[in-house]
Design a protein around this motif. Structure first.
Motif, PDB file in Angstrom:
ATOM      1  N   LYS A 137       0.823  -1.206   0.000  1.00 13.72           N
ATOM      2  CA  LYS A 137       0.000   0.000   0.000  1.00 13.72           C
ATOM      3  C   LYS A 137       0.858   1.258   0.000  1.00 13.72           C
ATOM      4  O   LYS A 137       0.555   2.232  -0.698  1.00 13.72           O
ATOM      5  CB  LYS A 137      -0.939   0.013   1.203  1.00 13.72           C
ATOM      6  CG  LYS A 137      -1.840   1.242   1.221  1.00 13.72           C
ATOM      7  CD  LYS A 137      -2.912   1.181   2.292  1.00 13.72           C
ATOM      8  CE  LYS A 137      -3.815   2.407   2.211  1.00 13.72           C
ATOM      9  NZ  LYS A 137      -4.942   2.336   3.166  1.00 13.72           N
ATOM     10  N   GLU A 138       1.924   1.247   0.775  1.00 19.55           N
ATOM     11  CA  GLU A 138       2.780   2.431   0.864  1.00 19.55           C
ATOM     12  C   GLU A 138       3.335   2.808  -0.505  1.00 19.55           C
ATOM     13  O   GLU A 138       3.281   3.981  -0.910  1.00 19.55           O
ATOM     14  CB  GLU A 138       3.928   2.179   1.841  1.00 19.55           C
ATOM     15  CG  GLU A 138       4.864   3.368   1.994  1.00 19.55           C
ATOM     16  CD  GLU A 138       6.022   3.093   2.938  1.00 19.55           C
ATOM     17  OE1 GLU A 138       6.779   4.042   3.212  1.00 19.55           O
ATOM     18  OE2 GLU A 138       6.179   1.935   3.380  1.00 19.55           O
ATOM     19  N   GLU A 139       3.855   1.823  -1.224  1.00 19.05           N
ATOM     20  CA  GLU A 139       4.419   2.101  -2.550  1.00 19.05           C
ATOM     21  C   GLU A 139       3.329   2.433  -3.560  1.00 19.05           C
ATOM     22  O   GLU A 139       3.503   3.294  -4.418  1.00 19.05           O
ATOM     23  CB  GLU A 139       5.250   0.905  -3.033  1.00 19.05           C
ATOM     24  CG  GLU A 139       6.619   0.808  -2.404  1.00 19.05           C
ATOM     25  CD  GLU A 139       7.449   2.047  -2.672  1.00 19.05           C
ATOM     26  OE1 GLU A 139       7.591   2.441  -3.844  1.00 19.05           O
ATOM     27  OE2 GLU A 139       7.965   2.634  -1.696  1.00 19.05           O
ATOM     28  N   TYR A 140       2.201   1.737  -3.458  1.00 12.50           N
ATOM     29  CA  TYR A 140       1.085   1.998  -4.371  1.00 12.50           C
ATOM     30  C   TYR A 140       0.633   3.452  -4.255  1.00 12.50           C
ATOM     31  O   TYR A 140       0.457   4.142  -5.262  1.00 12.50           O
ATOM     32  CB  TYR A 140      -0.071   1.048  -4.065  1.00 12.50           C
ATOM     33  CG  TYR A 140      -1.342   1.347  -4.838  1.00 12.50           C
ATOM     34  CD1 TYR A 140      -1.555   0.812  -6.108  1.00 12.50           C
ATOM     35  CD2 TYR A 140      -2.336   2.167  -4.291  1.00 12.50           C
ATOM     36  CE1 TYR A 140      -2.721   1.088  -6.819  1.00 12.50           C
ATOM     37  CE2 TYR A 140      -3.494   2.446  -4.991  1.00 12.50           C
ATOM     38  CZ  TYR A 140      -3.688   1.900  -6.246  1.00 12.50           C
ATOM     39  OH  TYR A 140      -4.837   2.190  -6.944  1.00 12.50           O
ATOM     40  N   MET A 141       0.441   3.913  -3.039  1.00 16.60           N
ATOM     41  CA  MET A 141      -0.025   5.285  -2.831  1.00 16.60           C
ATOM     42  C   MET A 141       1.024   6.293  -3.306  1.00 16.60           C
ATOM     43  O   MET A 141       0.691   7.348  -3.850  1.00 16.60           O
ATOM     44  CB  MET A 141      -0.361   5.515  -1.362  1.00 16.60           C
ATOM     45  CG  MET A 141      -1.488   4.650  -0.833  1.00 16.60           C
ATOM     46  SD  MET A 141      -3.072   4.850  -1.698  1.00 16.60           S
ATOM     47  CE  MET A 141      -3.627   6.432  -1.036  1.00 16.60           C
ATOM     48  N   LYS A 142       2.294   5.947  -3.128  1.00 21.78           N
ATOM     49  CA  LYS A 142       3.373   6.842  -3.532  1.00 21.78           C
ATOM     50  C   LYS A 142       3.491   6.927  -5.061  1.00 21.78           C
ATOM     51  O   LYS A 142       3.712   8.004  -5.618  1.00 21.78           O
ATOM     52  CB  LYS A 142       4.695   6.338  -2.948  1.00 21.78           C
ATOM     53  CG  LYS A 142       5.881   7.255  -3.166  1.00 21.78           C
ATOM     54  CD  LYS A 142       7.187   6.614  -2.700  1.00 21.78           C
ATOM     55  CE  LYS A 142       7.131   6.225  -1.247  1.00 21.78           C
ATOM     56  NZ  LYS A 142       8.416   5.635  -0.781  1.00 21.78           N
ATOM     57  N   VAL A 143       3.316   5.797  -5.734  1.00 19.28           N
ATOM     58  CA  VAL A 143       3.480   5.734  -7.188  1.00 19.28           C
ATOM     59  C   VAL A 143       2.217   6.158  -7.929  1.00 19.28           C
ATOM     60  O   VAL A 143       2.274   6.886  -8.923  1.00 19.28           O
ATOM     61  CB  VAL A 143       3.886   4.301  -7.611  1.00 19.28           C
ATOM     62  CG1 VAL A 143       3.802   4.135  -9.121  1.00 19.28           C
ATOM     63  CG2 VAL A 143       5.281   3.968  -7.124  1.00 19.28           C
ATOM     64  N   ALA A 151      -7.941   3.490  -1.981  1.00 18.22           N
ATOM     65  CA  ALA A 151      -7.780   2.997  -3.354  1.00 18.22           C
ATOM     66  C   ALA A 151      -7.123   1.617  -3.427  1.00 18.22           C
ATOM     67  O   ALA A 151      -7.550   0.767  -4.204  1.00 18.22           O
ATOM     68  CB  ALA A 151      -6.978   3.998  -4.175  1.00 18.22           C
ATOM     69  N   PHE A 152      -6.084   1.388  -2.647  1.00 17.92           N
ATOM     70  CA  PHE A 152      -5.351   0.116  -2.728  1.00 17.92           C
ATOM     71  C   PHE A 152      -6.269  -1.058  -2.408  1.00 17.92           C
ATOM     72  O   PHE A 152      -6.276  -2.068  -3.114  1.00 17.92           O
ATOM     73  CB  PHE A 152      -4.165   0.150  -1.767  1.00 17.92           C
ATOM     74  CG  PHE A 152      -3.216  -1.015  -1.897  1.00 17.92           C
ATOM     75  CD1 PHE A 152      -2.548  -1.265  -3.091  1.00 17.92           C
ATOM     76  CD2 PHE A 152      -2.979  -1.851  -0.815  1.00 17.92           C
ATOM     77  CE1 PHE A 152      -1.665  -2.333  -3.204  1.00 17.92           C
ATOM     78  CE2 PHE A 152      -2.092  -2.916  -0.923  1.00 17.92           C
ATOM     79  CZ  PHE A 152      -1.435  -3.161  -2.120  1.00 17.92           C
ATOM     80  N   VAL A 177       9.588  -0.623 -14.128  1.00 15.82           N
ATOM     81  CA  VAL A 177      10.475   0.347 -13.475  1.00 15.82           C
ATOM     82  C   VAL A 177      10.463   0.196 -11.953  1.00 15.82           C
ATOM     83  O   VAL A 177      11.268   0.823 -11.266  1.00 15.82           O
ATOM     84  CB  VAL A 177      10.096   1.802 -13.840  1.00 15.82           C
ATOM     85  CG1 VAL A 177      10.298   2.054 -15.321  1.00 15.82           C
ATOM     86  CG2 VAL A 177       8.649   2.116 -13.448  1.00 15.82           C
ATOM     87  N   ILE A 178       9.551  -0.619 -11.412  1.00 11.76           N
ATOM     88  CA  ILE A 178       9.504  -0.770  -9.956  1.00 11.76           C
ATOM     89  C   ILE A 178      10.561  -1.780  -9.509  1.00 11.76           C
ATOM     90  O   ILE A 178      10.983  -2.645 -10.280  1.00 11.76           O
ATOM     91  CB  ILE A 178       8.103  -1.184  -9.471  1.00 11.76           C
ATOM     92  CG1 ILE A 178       7.734  -2.595  -9.956  1.00 11.76           C
ATOM     93  CG2 ILE A 178       7.060  -0.177  -9.930  1.00 11.76           C
ATOM     94  CD1 ILE A 178       6.417  -3.109  -9.390  1.00 11.76           C
ATOM     95  N   PRO A 179      11.033  -1.698  -8.253  1.00 14.21           N
ATOM     96  CA  PRO A 179      12.082  -2.604  -7.764  1.00 14.21           C
ATOM     97  C   PRO A 179      11.646  -4.062  -7.781  1.00 14.21           C
ATOM     98  O   PRO A 179      10.445  -4.363  -7.685  1.00 14.21           O
ATOM     99  CB  PRO A 179      12.316  -2.117  -6.320  1.00 14.21           C
ATOM    100  CG  PRO A 179      11.769  -0.742  -6.262  1.00 14.21           C
ATOM    101  CD  PRO A 179      10.634  -0.703  -7.247  1.00 14.21           C
ATOM    102  N   PRO A 180      12.611  -4.993  -7.885  1.00 18.92           N
ATOM    103  CA  PRO A 180      12.289  -6.431  -7.938  1.00 18.92           C
ATOM    104  C   PRO A 180      11.449  -6.906  -6.756  1.00 18.92           C
ATOM    105  O   PRO A 180      10.561  -7.749  -6.918  1.00 18.92           O
ATOM    106  CB  PRO A 180      13.666  -7.098  -7.942  1.00 18.92           C
ATOM    107  CG  PRO A 180      14.585  -6.075  -8.525  1.00 18.92           C
ATOM    108  CD  PRO A 180      14.047  -4.751  -8.072  1.00 18.92           C
TER     109      PRO A 180
END
Length: 204
Positions: A137-143, A151-152, A177-180
């Protein structure tokens, strides 16, 4: 920003439909941030949202039999015009030969429309492709930077509801483009929901 009335445009063997520029997200990697069009198309910023009749007139000028898929995806979130999307899909499916119908969506249709939409969309489409974008969720909201705090969770519920219908193929996608570690986390989410994960190449 250049504007036009590019309703449909070709990408390889597929035909894409651009019916709205509205979107509740502001994804950091979105091509809208750096270009007026995609894949060499004319500008995809619309002078106005095309009506059902304008969309069908545009499609009538195409040889639809030459396309593998017709994809509802342009410079906006297609489910912002849910009724029009479904009406166009229903009209296309009445024709003797209809290509595979796919919608590329951010999965926030329920929030956008204030109701459950999986059943109607899965009945209209052959493929539902949901932009997952990140595995947490943290990365989703940031990206993704959606206007909805929930939303997530809503995106995952919509996708799960689509899987439950068993009437359309359901895909979740991330951009390469997102980290592995985010790719792997995304894969687990897709597997738990029962969807297929697709890793898309970033286009700029």
């Amino acid at each position: 920003m250049r504007k036009s009335m590019t309703i449909s445009y070709e990408v390889g063997d597929n035909l894409y439909l651009n019916i709205t520029n509205k979107c509740p997200c502001a994804c950091t990697f979105c091509i809208r941030n750096s270009a007026d069009g995609a894949y060499g198309s004319d500008p995809l910023w619309l002078e106005h949202e095309p009506t059902f009749n304008e969309i069908m007139k545009d499609l009538d000028n195409r040889d639809l039999m030459k396309y593998n898929e017709i994809v509802f995806c342009g410079y906006g979130e297609p489910t912002c015009r849910l009724d029009t999307v479904i009406a166009v899909a229903e009209e296309l499916k009445k024709r003797p030969v209809c290509p595979v119908l796919r919608i590329n969506t951010n999965g926030l249709s329920d929030l956008i429309n204030g109701k459950s939409t999986a059943d109607s969309l899965c009945e209209a489409m052959d493929i539902i492709s949901v932009s997952l974008n990140a595995g947490t969720k943290e990365e989703y909201m940031k990206v993704t930077r959606p206007k909805y705090p929930e939303a997530f969770e809503a995106m995952q519920k919509f996708t799960a509801d689509c899987v439950k219908t068993k009437s359309a193929q359901v895909i979740m996608s991330v951009v390469d483009v997102i980290p592995p570690e985010q790719v792997e986390a995304s894969r687990k989410i897709a597997e738990n929901i029962g969807a297929t994960l697709r890793i898309r190449a970033y286009e700029n």
